[in-house]
Design an enzyme around this catalytic site. Sequence first.
Site, PDB file in Angstrom:
ATOM      1  N   LYS A 100     -17.475  29.587  18.890  1.00  0.00           N
ATOM      2  CA  LYS A 100     -17.303  28.951  20.198  1.00  0.00           C
ATOM      3  C   LYS A 100     -17.304  30.054  21.248  1.00  0.00           C
ATOM      4  O   LYS A 100     -16.719  31.130  21.025  1.00  0.00           O
ATOM      5  CB  LYS A 100     -15.974  28.190  20.192  1.00  0.00           C
ATOM      6  CG  LYS A 100     -15.681  27.368  21.441  1.00  0.00           C
ATOM      7  CD  LYS A 100     -14.327  26.652  21.324  1.00  0.00           C
ATOM      8  CE  LYS A 100     -14.032  25.712  22.455  1.00  0.00           C
ATOM      9  NZ  LYS A 100     -12.723  25.008  22.286  1.00  0.00           N
ATOM     10  N   SER A 175     -12.940  20.096  23.011  1.00  0.00           N
ATOM     11  CA  SER A 175     -13.859  20.932  23.756  1.00  0.00           C
ATOM     12  C   SER A 175     -14.844  21.729  22.896  1.00  0.00           C
ATOM     13  O   SER A 175     -15.849  22.199  23.416  1.00  0.00           O
ATOM     14  CB  SER A 175     -13.071  21.931  24.612  1.00  0.00           C
ATOM     15  OG  SER A 175     -12.325  22.818  23.798  1.00  0.00           O
ATOM     16  N   SER A 199      -9.101  20.007  20.482  1.00  0.00           N
ATOM     17  CA  SER A 199     -10.455  20.551  20.589  1.00  0.00           C
ATOM     18  C   SER A 199     -11.139  20.985  19.310  1.00  0.00           C
ATOM     19  O   SER A 199     -12.356  21.191  19.313  1.00  0.00           O
ATOM     20  CB  SER A 199     -10.459  21.692  21.603  1.00  0.00           C
ATOM     21  OG  SER A 199     -10.272  21.168  22.900  1.00  0.00           O
TER      22      SER A 199
END
Length: 552
Positions: A100, A175, A199
Amino acid sequence: MHFARLLSLSLLPAIAYTQQAPIDVREATISSLHGPLYSGLTTCREIVSAFIARVERFNPDVNAIITLNPEALDIANSLDEALSQGNATGPLFCIPILLKDNYDAVPMPTTGGCLALNGSTPTHDSPAALALRRAGAVILGKSNLHELALEGISVSSLGGQTLNPYDHSRTPGGSSGGTGAAVASSFAVFGTGTDTVNSLRSPASANSLFSFRPTRGLISRAGVIPISYTQDTVGAIARCLADLATALTVMAGIGYDAADNATSAQPPTVAGTDYTTYVTPAGTTSLVGTRVGVLEGFFNRTSTNETDPVNEAMNNVVSVLRAQGATVVTITDTATYNATAISAQMDVQQLEYRELLSGYLSSPNLTGARPQTMPELYSTPDEFLVIPAQYSYVETAVRSSTSNSSYSSKQTLIANLTRALYATIVSNNLDCLVYPEQKNLVVPVGSASQSGRNGILAALTGSPVITMPIGFSPSTASAPIGIPIGMEILGLPWTEGPLLRIAKGIDDRLHARKMPVTNGMNETVEVTAAYTQVPRITPLRNIPSAYPLGVY
Ligand SMILES: *[C@@H]1O[C@H](CO)[C@@H](O)[C@H](O)[C@H]1NC(C)=O
Ligand SMILES: *[C@@H]1O[C@H](CO)[C@@H](O)[C@H](O)[C@H]1NC(C)=O
Ligand SMILES: *[C@@H]1O[C@H](CO)[C@@H](O)[C@H](O)[C@H]1NC(C)=O
Ligand SMILES: *[C@@H]1O[C@H](CO)[C@@H](O)[C@H](O)[C@H]1NC(C)=O
Ligand SMILES: *[C@@H]1O[C@H](CO)[C@@H](O)[C@H](O)[C@H]1NC(C)=O
Ligand SMILES: *[C@@H]1O[C@H](CO)[C@@H](O)[C@H](O)[C@H]1NC(C)=O
Ligand SMILES: *[C@@H]1O[C@H](CO)[C@@H](O)[C@H](O)[C@H]1NC(C)=O
Ligand SMILES: *[C@@H]1O[C@H](CO)[C@@H](O)[C@H](O)[C@H]1NC(C)=O
Ligand SMILES: *[C@@H]1O[C@H](CO)[C@@H](O)[C@H](O)[C@H]1NC(C)=O
Ligand SMILES: *[C@@H]1O[C@H](CO)[C@@H](O)[C@H](O)[C@H]1NC(C)=O
């Protein structure tokens, strides 16, 4: 003539290349890659090339990747060199992974999806990235996220909107939605995420994947763009439990890290745990006698086409558990277990964000032009994206801190909730609690927020959760095999191993994970010519008009 010329250009190198080793990376696992690699049927360079080819072919459909690592092929070459010297070491040897884009990893910028941070480049790997690299992983690149990991839509000013590979009209959760969409699309074997409220779990749920949110303190969060000391965690998202357990073993192997003092909570018994021992071969995990609590307060019983598929998938899990000899206990305390109320009363992100982000941005471990503090970042409205539902969050966070009087009262409520949770588990003699990650299907692109999620309970109490796929909604015009549905399995601190075991026992019977089929994504992609360098990826500028940039 023209056709023949095209054929000769595109097919000849493919034949020469694939004669040696056609490597199919769809749904590839650590062991399905290590088999041909260690028996000489393929090379690390070919494995990495095959994943790059898939990214080139399908990333334009889902827009999950922000950047590929320009060093990925060089790393593959050095791993091939080590292999030729009989020195292939590490449980992730030549396993392509994505990070990420809030994890520091040299040589790529750490953007958080934010235009204002497009040049912010770390001088050191984050401890989590370093642990994965030292275990042999090839860091293939960085995935998109909801900007700075603050919501679950997975839209950002730099990365655009990531789409759900199962239904391009829907978001991928978030997210960590770029990682979720990318791993579901077989762009890598697994990927990393962060979880402040939902997330790691929301993208796993929305993309038919597995994730772990670790017990607070199990894995160092240093070198990762922060939001909340109380709520942040780092973790992984994978297509199978065996790979998830390997990722957990490697990341938890960091142990105590002075740069993240929450790691001082680790009890001596967790040191060196090999979590893969909890994920045994199919059919060998018994659920007889396992006691599972179902949190009734975390369901939406209002019947609609967006909630019914979730409730039906959960009913099916309960039937499977009972059929396998587990005991299911319904927890009816909907006053305590009300995710909306818990979030409204106890979430402390807005009070911790400014101090932590300013600390990160001013770190000597970052180079490149960038704002030096959180308020400075939010003073450049054209260089970040805040969706309308987040305006008041950011406005409050810019002028709040842990010295606000509401901070200690929220922490008192969190401590009380934590005691209530432990009491529920201990007094009912439970091994875990289960509930849907999201009470409804993942929301459409352009929605105001990712509503209906239940992640707040683990986020505030620091509890570990394994999220797993449990089914799909009925197919629709935009979702040929339906929309994925996921379940959380929450336990007491440091019970990651037993939670993995329960997930495996359920998954052996459900086998719910399916690969996406949209636009031929379930087909193989040939590597038509050997790559001489890693191609550049340009994220789409596909930000929905519902989220105007620069308005904040
Ligand atoms: C094998 O790899 C390790 C770790 O990278 C390295 O320290 C060692 O020198 C290598 N040994 C050989 C024989 O190449
Ligand atoms: C960041 O954006 C600025 C302004 O658009 C641009 O000039 C610069 O080249 C970008 N930097 C990187 C590292 O992409
Ligand atoms: C732990 O770290 C946090 C954030 O850096 C800091 O606010 C806190 O004072 C530290 N606690 C201890 C006991 O060192
Ligand atoms: C539910 O119905 C609404 C309104 O007809 C439609 O827009 C939506 O796509 C449907 N959802 C599913 C999962 O079928
Ligand atoms: C503590 O939690 C229990 C269980 O949810 C609740 O009944 C009680 O009111 C809470 N106490 C405080 C002071 O919030
Ligand atoms: C949960 O809390 C919300 C907000 O406080 C409230 O509106 C709702 O009625 C509660 N739900 C239940 C089932 O108690
Ligand atoms: C900078 O990186 C080094 C190496 O990872 C680490 O030991 C140190 O704590 C980092 N410093 C800060 C301020 O993050
Ligand atoms: C914290 O205090 C500041 C200054 O009084 C105030 O503007 C802000 O709204 C407070 N934040 C919260 C979350 O209460
Ligand atoms: C439950 O679903 C209904 C219908 O979609 C919706 O109006 C309501 O807000 C949902 N409630 C919760 C708590 O998510
Ligand atoms: C891919 O999915 C489509 C649609 O479900 C199906 O017709 C096709 O046979 C699948 N191809 C492969 C290789 O599985």
